[in-house]
Design an enzyme around this catalytic site. Structure first.
Site, PDB file in Angstrom:
ATOM      1  N   CYS A 152       6.714  28.076 -17.180  1.00 28.55           N
ATOM      2  CA  CYS A 152       6.533  26.680 -16.638  1.00 28.55           C
ATOM      3  C   CYS A 152       7.193  25.902 -17.815  1.00 28.55           C
ATOM      4  CB  CYS A 152       4.928  26.486 -16.491  1.00 28.55           C
ATOM      5  SG  CYS A 152       4.759  24.610 -16.061  1.00 28.55           S
ATOM      6  N   CYS A 207       6.230   2.443 -12.837  1.00 32.35           N
ATOM      7  CA  CYS A 207       6.543   3.677 -13.491  1.00 32.35           C
ATOM      8  C   CYS A 207       7.945   4.001 -13.454  1.00 32.35           C
ATOM      9  CB  CYS A 207       5.636   4.848 -12.440  1.00 32.35           C
ATOM     10  SG  CYS A 207       6.410   4.881 -10.840  1.00 32.35           S
ATOM     11  N   TYR A 215       0.893  -3.964  -3.244  1.00 37.83           N
ATOM     12  CA  TYR A 215       1.174  -2.441  -3.479  1.00 37.83           C
ATOM     13  C   TYR A 215      -0.283  -2.222  -4.272  1.00 37.83           C
ATOM     14  CZ  TYR A 215       6.075  -3.463  -2.930  1.00 37.83           C
ATOM     15  OH  TYR A 215       7.230  -3.926  -2.707  1.00 37.83           O
TER      16      TYR A 215
HETATM   17  C1  LIG Z   1       2.114   2.866  -7.614  1.00 36.32           C
HETATM   18  S1  LIG Z   1       1.185   3.048  -6.319  1.00 36.32           S
HETATM   19  C2  LIG Z   1       0.205   1.633  -6.805  1.00 36.32           C
HETATM   20  C3  LIG Z   1      -1.164   1.583  -6.437  1.00 36.32           C
HETATM   21  C4  LIG Z   1      -2.253   0.746  -7.040  1.00 36.32           C
HETATM   22  N1  LIG Z   1      -1.720  -0.432  -7.444  1.00 36.32           N
HETATM   23  C5  LIG Z   1      -2.931   1.568  -8.192  1.00 36.32           C
HETATM   24  O1  LIG Z   1      -3.125   1.001  -9.198  1.00 36.32           O
HETATM   25  O2  LIG Z   1      -3.777   2.539  -7.903  1.00 36.32           O
HETATM   26  C6  LIG Z   1       2.181   2.056  -5.076  1.00 36.32           C
HETATM   27  C7  LIG Z   1       1.300   1.995  -3.862  1.00 36.32           C
HETATM   28  O3  LIG Z   1       2.329   1.244  -3.015  1.00 36.32           O
HETATM   29  C8  LIG Z   1       1.910   1.513  -1.764  1.00 36.32           C
HETATM   30  N2  LIG Z   1       3.125   1.090  -0.899  1.00 36.32           N
HETATM   31  C9  LIG Z   1       4.295   1.678  -0.791  1.00 36.32           C
HETATM   32  N3  LIG Z   1       5.226   1.156   0.142  1.00 36.32           N
HETATM   33  C10 LIG Z   1       4.786  -0.200   0.328  1.00 36.32           C
HETATM   34  C11 LIG Z   1       5.054  -1.304   0.903  1.00 36.32           C
HETATM   35  N4  LIG Z   1       6.329  -1.390   1.478  1.00 36.32           N
HETATM   36  N5  LIG Z   1       4.253  -2.359   1.329  1.00 36.32           N
HETATM   37  C12 LIG Z   1       2.795  -2.339   0.403  1.00 36.32           C
HETATM   38  N6  LIG Z   1       2.513  -1.191  -0.243  1.00 36.32           N
HETATM   39  C13 LIG Z   1       3.380  -0.049  -0.126  1.00 36.32           C
HETATM   40  C14 LIG Z   1       1.720   2.671  -1.705  1.00 36.32           C
HETATM   41  O4  LIG Z   1       1.016   3.331  -0.401  1.00 36.32           O
HETATM   42  C15 LIG Z   1       0.889   3.122  -2.940  1.00 36.32           C
HETATM   43  O5  LIG Z   1      -0.567   2.844  -2.731  1.00 36.32           O
END
Ligand SMILES: C[S@@+](CC[C@H](N)C(=O)[O-])C[C@H]1O[C@@H](n2cnc3c(N)ncnc32)[C@H](O)[C@@H]1O
Length: 469
Positions: free
Chosen positions: A26, A424, A254
Site C-alpha cells: 500500500c 482542501c 457549503y
Molecule cells: C468540503 S465539504 C464541507 C462541509 C462542511 N463545511 C464541513 O465542515 O463539514 C463541501 C460541502 O459542499 C456541499 N456542496 C457541494 N456542491 C455544492 C453546491 N453547489 N452548493 C452547496 N453545497 C454544495 C457538499 O455536499 C459538501 O457537504
C-alpha cells in the site's frame, strides 16, 4: 492475501512504521518516509508558495492532530474469496490487499475491521470480482465518532446482497453493539465509484459526532471532515476569527452538517451554555494540538481556548448546503443546541445570487460551482428569502474545485466585508482569490487534515480593502 496476526505499525516521534508500506502493498501514505514535522513544514512552504501573490498578512502555526490513529473514516474495498475476505484496497490486478492493521485509522475502526471481516465471511456472499463483473460485496465504509460509536455501511451490487445482510442484522448488532448506524448502499453499476445513490438503513439513522462544544449528526451519505481532532481545530479557529469580526449576520456556504455555522452561532462559548449537559463546554481535544511552525508571528487571532463569558452577541446565522439530508442533520443539531441558525438546502451560488442580486458575468463562465442537478430542487428554497440580509461575513468551504468564477464574482461585487475561505485545495483557493481582488488576505493557516499525504486544508481570513487601499 490474508491478514497478518502481527502488529504492523509503531509510531515514534511522529513517525509511523508500516509494514504494508515497506512491502509495497500500500502506498496511499506517500510521504510516510518523511519525518512528520518535515511533512508539515513542506506543506506550509508549498501553501505559502501557491498563495504568494495574495501575500497573507500573517501565517498562524500549522494545526496538527498527530501522525497515527487520526482517520475517522475508512473506505475498505472487499477482496479475496468467499470465506477468506480481505478488507483494504485492491491491487493493480484487482486482488484484495488486507489492511486491517492500518495505523492511520482511529482505534475504534481498527478494532472493528476483523469483526466485520468475520461477519461478512459468515454470510457466504462473494466479494465483487472486478474483471469478471461478478460477486456482491464491493466496499465497507466505517466512520467512528469520538465516543467510539460507529456508522457501518456495506456497499453491495444487488438486492440479493442487501437482503442477505438485512437478514443478519441482529447478528451484526450482537457483534458490534456500539454501531449507531448500519446501512446498505446499492451500487449495481460496474464503475469506479465508492458508493451508489440508494441507501437502505438497517439500524439507526445518524451518528453523533461529539466535538466538544457542538455535537453534529452525521447520516450515511453526508460529508464529514476525515480527521476529527484537526476538524475541531479548524472550527475553533474560524469561530475565533468570526468572534473577532463580530458580524451580526453570517453565512456558512457549503455548510454540510453545520460544523462552521454551529460553532460560530452566538459567539464562542455561548453554545456550551445553550446545549447544557452532554459534552458541551469540553475543550479536551483542542489541548492536544501541536503548533508546528513556531516562527509564525503571534497576534490576537488565536484559537479559542475556552468558553467566553458574558452575554452572547445576537448573530443571525444562515447555513446553505446542497444535500437535503445534511441540512436535516444540521437542523437537528441546532435544535439540540438551542441555536437559532437557519439552514437551507440550496446550491450555494444560486442562493448567493438570489440574495445578493445578479452580478456581471465573470470572464470564464465555464468555471461554475453551481450543481446542474440542483436547480429545481433548490428553486422552492430560494423563492422568497425576505428575512435573509446581506451578511457581514461569509464562510465558504467548497469541494476541491473551489467556489468558482460566479460565486467569487458575486462576493467581489457584494457589500460583504469579510470572507473566511476554508479549502482542501490551495490551487483552486488561489484561483478564487484572483477573482476577488477587492479582498486582502489578513491571516492564513494550514490544517494538517491528511498526514502522510500531500493533501492539506488551508483557511484564510479575508477583509475587503478600504477605498484606495
Ligand atoms: C468540503 S465539504 C464541507 C462541509 C462542511 N463545511 C464541513 O465542515 O463539514 C463541501 C460541502 O459542499 C456541499 N456542496 C457541494 N456542491 C455544492 C453546491 N453547489 N452548493 C452547496 N453545497 C454544495 C457538499 O455536499 C459538501 O457537504
Amino acid at each position: 492475501m490474508t491478514a497478518s496476526p502481527l502488529p504492523v505499525t509503531a509510531a515514534a516521534n511522529g513517525h509511523l512504521d508500516c509494514r504494508y508500506f515497506a512491502a509495497g502493498a500500500c502506498r496511499s501514505c506517500a510521504l510516510l518516509e518523511t519525518p512528520y514535522p518535515q511533512q508539515v513544514s513542506a506543506k506550509e512552504s508549498w501553501c505559502r508558495e501557491v498563495l504568494a501573490d495574495h501575500a497573507p498578512g500573517s501565517w498562524l502555526p500549522a494545526a496538527t492532530g498527530g501522525a497515527e490513529g487520526f482517520r475517522n473514516r475508512a473506505k475498505l474495498a472487499v477482496g479475496g474469496a468467499r470465506g477468506a475476505l480481505t478488507l483494504g484496497i485492491l491491487d493493480q490486478e484487482f486482488h484484495g490487499v488486507d489492511l486491517r492493521d492500518c495505523g492511520i485509522q482511529e482505534p475504534a475502526i481498527r478494532a472493528v475491521i476483523p469483526v466485520l471481516a468475520e461477519f461478512l465471511d459468515a454470510t457466504g456472499l462473494d466479494p465483487y470480482d472486478v474483471p469478471r463483473r461478478r460477486g456482491e460485496l464491493k466496499f465497507v465504509h466505517v466512520t467512528a465518532a469520538p465516543s467510539g460509536e460507529l456508522m457501518i455501511r456495506f456497499v453491495v451490487r444487488t438486492q440479493f446482497g442487501l437482503e442477505v445482510l438485512a437478514s443478519r442484522r441482529e447478528r451484526l448488532l450482537g457483534l458490534v453493539p456500539h454501531a449507531s448506524v448500519v446501512s446498505v448502499n446499492l451500487l449495481p453499476e460496474h464503475k469506479a465509484a465508492l458508493e451508489g445513490s440508494r441507501e437502505v438503513l438497517l439500524h439507526g439513522d445518524s451518528l453523533r459526532m461529539g466535538l466538544g462544544r457542538v455535537d453534529l449528526h452525521l447520516r450515511p451519505q453526508s460529508f464529514f471532515q476525515t480527521n476529527t481532532t484537526v476538524a475541531i481545530a479548524l472550527y475553533d479557529q474560524v469561530a475565533a476569527w468570526v468572534d473577532e469580526i463580530a458580524p451580526s449576520t453570517l453565512w456558512d456556504l457549503y455548510c454540510g452538517v453545520g460544523g462552521f455555522a454551529l460553532h460560530c452561532a452566538g459567539g464562542a462559548g455561548s453554545m456550551g451554555a445553550a446545549a447544557g449537559g452532554g459534552s458541551a463546554g469540553s475543550f479536551g481535544a483542542v489541548d492536544s494540538f501541536a503548533a508546528v511552525d513556531s516562527s509564525a508571528p503571534a497576534d490576537s487571532f488565536g484559537v479559542a481556548e475556552g468558553p467566553a463569558t458574558g452575554p452572547a452577541p445576537q448573530r443571525r446565522v444562515t447555513g446553505v448546503e446542497v444535500s437535503e439530508q445534511a441540512i436535516e442533520s444540521a437542523k437537528l443539531s441546532a435544535a439540540e443546541l438551542g441555536a437559532d441558525v437557519r439552514f437551507i438546502a440550496a446550491d450555494a451560488t444560486e442562493f448567493a445570487e438570489t440574495t445578493l442580486g445578479r452580478v456581471s458575468e465573470p470572464a470564464d463562465t465555464s468555471a461554475t460551482t453551481a450543481d446542474p442537478t440542483s436547480t429545481s430542487a433548490t428553486a422552492d428554497a430560494l423563492a422568497p428569502t425576505p428575512d435573509v440580509e446581506v451578511p457581514d461575513c461569509v464562510i465558504v468551504n467548497p469541494p476541491r474545485r473551489g467556489i468558482g468564477a460566479r460565486l467569487a464574482q458575486i462576493l467581489e461585487d457584494s457589500g460583504v466585508e469579510h470572507v473566511v475561505y476554508s479549502s482542501c485545495n490551495p490551487q483552486s483557493l488561489a484561483r478564487d482569490l484572483d477573482r476577488m481582488p477587492s479582498f486582502a488576505v489578513e491571516q492564513a493557516r494550514v490544517f494538517d487534515m491528511f498526514p502522510h499525504t500531500k493533501h492539506l486544508e488551508a483557511a484564510v481570513l479575508l477583509r475587503r480593502r478600504s477605498a484606495g487601499g
